[in-house]
Write an enzyme that holds these catalytic residues in place. Structure first.
Site, PDB file in Angstrom:
ATOM      1  N   HIS A 126       0.812  -1.222   0.000  1.00 37.81           N
ATOM      2  CA  HIS A 126       0.000   0.000   0.000  1.00 37.81           C
ATOM      3  C   HIS A 126       0.840   1.264   0.000  1.00 37.81           C
ATOM      4  O   HIS A 126       0.361   2.335   0.397  1.00 37.81           O
ATOM      5  CB  HIS A 126      -0.955  -0.008   1.210  1.00 37.81           C
ATOM      6  CG  HIS A 126      -1.963  -1.104   1.117  1.00 37.81           C
ATOM      7  ND1 HIS A 126      -2.645  -1.590   2.210  1.00 37.81           N
ATOM      8  CD2 HIS A 126      -2.406  -1.825   0.060  1.00 37.81           C
ATOM      9  CE1 HIS A 126      -3.474  -2.559   1.823  1.00 37.81           C
ATOM     10  NE2 HIS A 126      -3.328  -2.720   0.526  1.00 37.81           N
ATOM     11  N   ASN A 223      -3.100 -12.676  16.149  1.00 42.93           N
ATOM     12  CA  ASN A 223      -4.029 -11.567  16.335  1.00 42.93           C
ATOM     13  C   ASN A 223      -4.751 -11.783  17.665  1.00 42.93           C
ATOM     14  O   ASN A 223      -5.160 -12.902  17.958  1.00 42.93           O
ATOM     15  CB  ASN A 223      -5.052 -11.549  15.177  1.00 42.93           C
ATOM     16  CG  ASN A 223      -5.768 -10.226  15.063  1.00 42.93           C
ATOM     17  OD1 ASN A 223      -6.211  -9.659  16.057  1.00 42.93           O
ATOM     18  ND2 ASN A 223      -5.873  -9.704  13.852  1.00 42.93           N
ATOM     19  N   PRO A 224      -4.942 -10.697  18.467  1.00 40.26           N
ATOM     20  CA  PRO A 224      -5.704 -10.897  19.709  1.00 40.26           C
ATOM     21  C   PRO A 224      -7.176 -11.240  19.427  1.00 40.26           C
ATOM     22  O   PRO A 224      -7.869 -11.801  20.249  1.00 40.26           O
ATOM     23  CB  PRO A 224      -5.597  -9.545  20.418  1.00 40.26           C
ATOM     24  CG  PRO A 224      -4.639  -8.719  19.663  1.00 40.26           C
ATOM     25  CD  PRO A 224      -4.444  -9.337  18.326  1.00 40.26           C
TER      26      PRO A 224
HETATM   27  C1  BV8 Z   1      -8.493  -2.104  -5.014  1.00 45.05           C
HETATM   28  C2  BV8 Z   1      -2.835   3.057   2.538  1.00 45.05           C
HETATM   29  C3  BV8 Z   1      -9.411  -2.271  -7.130  1.00 45.05           C
HETATM   30  C4  BV8 Z   1      -3.516   4.377   2.803  1.00 45.05           C
HETATM   31  C5  BV8 Z   1      -4.649   1.419   2.633  1.00 45.05           C
HETATM   32  C6  BV8 Z   1     -14.591  -6.027  -2.192  1.00 45.05           C
HETATM   33  C7  BV8 Z   1     -15.668  -5.588  -1.459  1.00 45.05           C
HETATM   34  C8  BV8 Z   1     -15.754  -4.264  -1.015  1.00 45.05           C
HETATM   35  C9  BV8 Z   1     -14.733  -3.364  -1.318  1.00 45.05           C
HETATM   36  C10 BV8 Z   1     -13.675  -3.816  -2.049  1.00 45.05           C
HETATM   37  C11 BV8 Z   1     -13.596  -5.130  -2.505  1.00 45.05           C
HETATM   38  N1  BV8 Z   1     -12.435  -5.244  -3.206  1.00 45.05           N
HETATM   39  C12 BV8 Z   1     -11.808  -4.069  -3.221  1.00 45.05           C
HETATM   40  C13 BV8 Z   1     -12.543  -3.189  -2.504  1.00 45.05           C
HETATM   41  C14 BV8 Z   1     -12.265  -1.815  -2.198  1.00 45.05           C
HETATM   42  C15 BV8 Z   1     -11.235  -1.687  -1.091  1.00 45.05           C
HETATM   43  C16 BV8 Z   1     -11.531  -2.467   0.137  1.00 45.05           C
HETATM   44  O1  BV8 Z   1     -10.973  -3.536   0.344  1.00 45.05           O
HETATM   45  N2  BV8 Z   1     -12.362  -1.898   0.989  1.00 45.05           N
HETATM   46  C17 BV8 Z   1     -12.651  -2.508   2.272  1.00 45.05           C
HETATM   47  C18 BV8 Z   1     -12.891  -1.410   3.295  1.00 45.05           C
HETATM   48  C19 BV8 Z   1     -13.813  -3.445   2.133  1.00 45.05           C
HETATM   49  N3  BV8 Z   1      -9.947  -2.035  -1.616  1.00 45.05           N
HETATM   50  C20 BV8 Z   1      -9.296  -1.143  -2.341  1.00 45.05           C
HETATM   51  O2  BV8 Z   1      -9.764  -0.077  -2.666  1.00 45.05           O
HETATM   52  C21 BV8 Z   1      -7.891  -1.523  -2.799  1.00 45.05           C
HETATM   53  N4  BV8 Z   1      -7.824  -1.315  -4.209  1.00 45.05           N
HETATM   54  O3  BV8 Z   1      -9.094  -3.082  -4.672  1.00 45.05           O
HETATM   55  O4  BV8 Z   1      -8.475  -1.654  -6.278  1.00 45.05           O
HETATM   56  C22 BV8 Z   1      -9.206  -1.698  -8.425  1.00 45.05           C
HETATM   57  C23 BV8 Z   1      -9.062  -2.560  -9.466  1.00 45.05           C
HETATM   58  C24 BV8 Z   1      -8.906  -2.050 -10.698  1.00 45.05           C
HETATM   59  C25 BV8 Z   1      -8.888  -0.669 -10.887  1.00 45.05           C
HETATM   60  C26 BV8 Z   1      -9.012   0.196  -9.815  1.00 45.05           C
HETATM   61  C27 BV8 Z   1      -9.181  -0.319  -8.567  1.00 45.05           C
HETATM   62  C28 BV8 Z   1      -6.856  -0.627  -2.154  1.00 45.05           C
HETATM   63  C29 BV8 Z   1      -6.815  -0.891  -0.702  1.00 45.05           C
HETATM   64  C30 BV8 Z   1      -5.629  -0.126  -0.074  1.00 45.05           C
HETATM   65  C31 BV8 Z   1      -6.154   1.030   0.738  1.00 45.05           C
HETATM   66  N5  BV8 Z   1      -5.023   1.682   1.442  1.00 45.05           N
HETATM   67  N6  BV8 Z   1      -3.577   1.984   3.222  1.00 45.05           N
HETATM   68  C32 BV8 Z   1      -3.219   4.903   4.174  1.00 45.05           C
HETATM   69  O5  BV8 Z   1      -2.539   4.238   4.983  1.00 45.05           O
HETATM   70  O6  BV8 Z   1      -3.661   6.039   4.450  1.00 45.05           O
HETATM   71  S1  BV8 Z   1      -5.506   0.267   3.487  1.00 45.05           S
HETATM   72  C33 BV8 Z   1      -5.209   0.488   5.113  1.00 45.05           C
HETATM   73  O7  BV8 Z   1      -6.270  -0.101   5.787  1.00 45.05           O
HETATM   74  C34 BV8 Z   1      -3.996  -0.225   5.594  1.00 45.05           C
HETATM   75  O8  BV8 Z   1      -2.928  -0.193   4.702  1.00 45.05           O
HETATM   76  C35 BV8 Z   1      -4.481  -1.607   5.833  1.00 45.05           C
HETATM   77  O9  BV8 Z   1      -4.333  -2.401   4.722  1.00 45.05           O
HETATM   78  C36 BV8 Z   1      -5.949  -1.388   6.052  1.00 45.05           C
HETATM   79  C37 BV8 Z   1      -6.262  -1.634   7.490  1.00 45.05           C
HETATM   80  O10 BV8 Z   1      -6.148  -2.996   7.618  1.00 45.05           O
HETATM   81  P1  BV8 Z   1      -5.252  -3.622   8.758  1.00 45.05           P
HETATM   82  O11 BV8 Z   1      -3.833  -3.373   8.447  1.00 45.05           O
HETATM   83  O12 BV8 Z   1      -5.719  -4.999   8.911  1.00 45.05           O
HETATM   84  O13 BV8 Z   1      -5.564  -2.782  10.044  1.00 45.05           O
HETATM   85  P2  BV8 Z   1      -6.908  -2.776  10.858  1.00 45.05           P
HETATM   86  O14 BV8 Z   1      -6.881  -1.567  11.707  1.00 45.05           O
HETATM   87  O15 BV8 Z   1      -8.051  -3.015   9.932  1.00 45.05           O
HETATM   88  O16 BV8 Z   1      -6.818  -4.069  11.798  1.00 45.05           O
HETATM   89  C38 BV8 Z   1      -5.811  -4.157  12.766  1.00 45.05           C
HETATM   90  C39 BV8 Z   1      -5.803  -5.606  13.214  1.00 45.05           C
HETATM   91  O17 BV8 Z   1      -4.719  -5.768  14.124  1.00 45.05           O
HETATM   92  C40 BV8 Z   1      -7.057  -6.018  13.962  1.00 45.05           C
HETATM   93  O18 BV8 Z   1      -7.446  -7.299  13.513  1.00 45.05           O
HETATM   94  C41 BV8 Z   1      -6.608  -6.074  15.416  1.00 45.05           C
HETATM   95  O19 BV8 Z   1      -7.297  -7.099  16.122  1.00 45.05           O
HETATM   96  C42 BV8 Z   1      -5.180  -6.431  15.279  1.00 45.05           C
HETATM   97  N7  BV8 Z   1      -4.318  -5.960  16.360  1.00 45.05           N
HETATM   98  C43 BV8 Z   1      -4.473  -4.874  17.153  1.00 45.05           C
HETATM   99  N8  BV8 Z   1      -3.402  -4.782  17.982  1.00 45.05           N
HETATM  100  C44 BV8 Z   1      -2.574  -5.817  17.687  1.00 45.05           C
HETATM  101  C45 BV8 Z   1      -3.142  -6.565  16.654  1.00 45.05           C
HETATM  102  N9  BV8 Z   1      -2.564  -7.651  16.126  1.00 45.05           N
HETATM  103  C46 BV8 Z   1      -1.371  -8.016  16.635  1.00 45.05           C
HETATM  104  N10 BV8 Z   1      -0.748  -7.343  17.623  1.00 45.05           N
HETATM  105  C47 BV8 Z   1      -1.316  -6.249  18.165  1.00 45.05           C
HETATM  106  N11 BV8 Z   1      -0.712  -5.584  19.173  1.00 45.05           N
END
Ligand code: BV8
Length: 257
Positions: A126, A223-224
């Site tokens: 990303h 993951n917790p």
């Molecule tokens: C694309 C950079 C297509 C920016 C980021 C299907 C259905 C619906 C929507 C979509 C789909 N397919 C694609 C989409 C759209 C979208 C998407 O997935 N939306 C989601 C919301 C459903 N995807 C996209 O748009 C992607 N592009 O698919 O393009 C396309 C094709 C052709 C032409 C054009 C387009 C692009 C996605 C990238 C977005 N950018 N980041 C920035 O940082 O500002 S994403 C961003 O959010 C992060 O990079 C990361 O990937 C994401 C968050 O996820 P996590 O890293 O998992 O973090 P999160 O907070 O969610 O969870 C934390 C976890 O850690 C938890 O589980 C927690 O329990 C755990 N945790 C907490 N503490 C700890 C721990 N684990 C271990 N130790 C700890 N101490």
């Protein structure tokens, strides 16, 4: 899937798999940086941005709607990340890279903390929050230009009426092709995939563990909380990355002797 909780002792079968693994792929998410003090995407937004979902801020539409607010959000995140250090989970992954025969770290994180901890084989799916690119041409913008043009947002040097934006992948944007292809190529070869600190909600990264498993890899989640990835993982290590990753690194070190 078998779930392992405290006291952080790996089941013998998993220990054996970790030691015999020839090719590792690790997928990390925001949870791995949480213990460094970097809020995850699931954490509530603070202050000015409290009423917005990250998906609304981390998008070209969000930036076009209010460039100053989105730019300030990234500046706030950059300043926060500048003040933190890699945690034990980041350092353990750098150690695992040294012990594993073949290794690739595929991260969704944009904070450079893996590299700061010494990880070398890193693919940033990303992008990286420290890069700046032109909103119109996508060309890189130098730090020098950014320093000479403080503002919110900053005009781009590459096109008129264009701005500087962070070099990250926004929602609705495609992932960098080379990075994604490198990840898939490593997944096709791996026999062990570690998935740490990701909610498994953001596509297409969230589908990588299933891909690995379909190629015959053993999938281990750290993951917790339970996530959609838990359902397909062979092992779920319930706990934080800073708790479990050092245990895995230590176990691998045992392999060396
Ligand atoms: C694309 C950079 C297509 C920016 C980021 C299907 C259905 C619906 C929507 C979509 C789909 N397919 C694609 C989409 C759209 C979208 C998407 O997935 N939306 C989601 C919301 C459903 N995807 C996209 O748009 C992607 N592009 O698919 O393009 C396309 C094709 C052709 C032409 C054009 C387009 C692009 C996605 C990238 C977005 N950018 N980041 C920035 O940082 O500002 S994403 C961003 O959010 C992060 O990079 C990361 O990937 C994401 C968050 O996820 P996590 O890293 O998992 O973090 P999160 O907070 O969610 O969870 C934390 C976890 O850690 C938890 O589980 C927690 O329990 C755990 N945790 C907490 N503490 C700890 C721990 N684990 C271990 N130790 C700890 N101490």
């Amino acid at each position: 899937m078998s779930t392992v909780k405290e006291p952080f002792i790996l089941p013998q079968a998993l220990q054996d798999q970790l030691i015999s693994a020839k090719s590792w792929v690790v997928l990390t998410g925001a949870g791995v940086s949480a213990e460094s003090g970097v809020p995850t995407f699931r954490d509530a937004q603070e202050g000015l941005w409290a009423k917005y979902r990250p998906e609304e801020l981390a998008s070209a539409e969000g930036f076009a709607r209010d460039p100053k607010m989105v730019w300030d959000w990234y500046q706030w995140r950059r300043e926060l990340i500048n003040k933190v250090k890699p945690n034990a989970g980041h350092h353990a992954l750098a150690e695992i890279e040294q012990s594993a025969d073949e290794f690739l770290l595929v991260t969704q994180n944009v904070d450079s903390l893996h590299q700061a901890a010494g990880s070398q084989k890193v693919v940033e799916l990303h992008g990286n929050i420290y890069r700046n690119i032109c909103t119109q041409t996508g060309r890189d913008i130098s730090d020098e230009w950014m320093t000479q043009h403080p503002g919110s947002p900053v005009p781009s040097p590459h096109a008129s009426a264009a701005f500087a934006r962070p070099g990250v992948v926004w929602f609705g944007e495609s992932l960098p092709q080379a990075a994604f292809e490198q990840a898939i190529s490593a997944l096709n070869r791996c026999d062990l995939m570690l998935v740490a600190g990701t909610s498994g909600l953001v596509q297409p990264a969230a589908s990588l563990p299933q891909w690995a498993q379909q190629q015959g890899a053993c999938v281990v989640e750290i993951n917790p909380e339970q996530t959609p990835i838990s359902a397909i993982a062979d092992y779920r290590l319930a706990g934080t990355s800073a708790q479990w990753l050092p245990v895995i690194a230590k176990n691998l070190k045992g392999k060396a002797y």
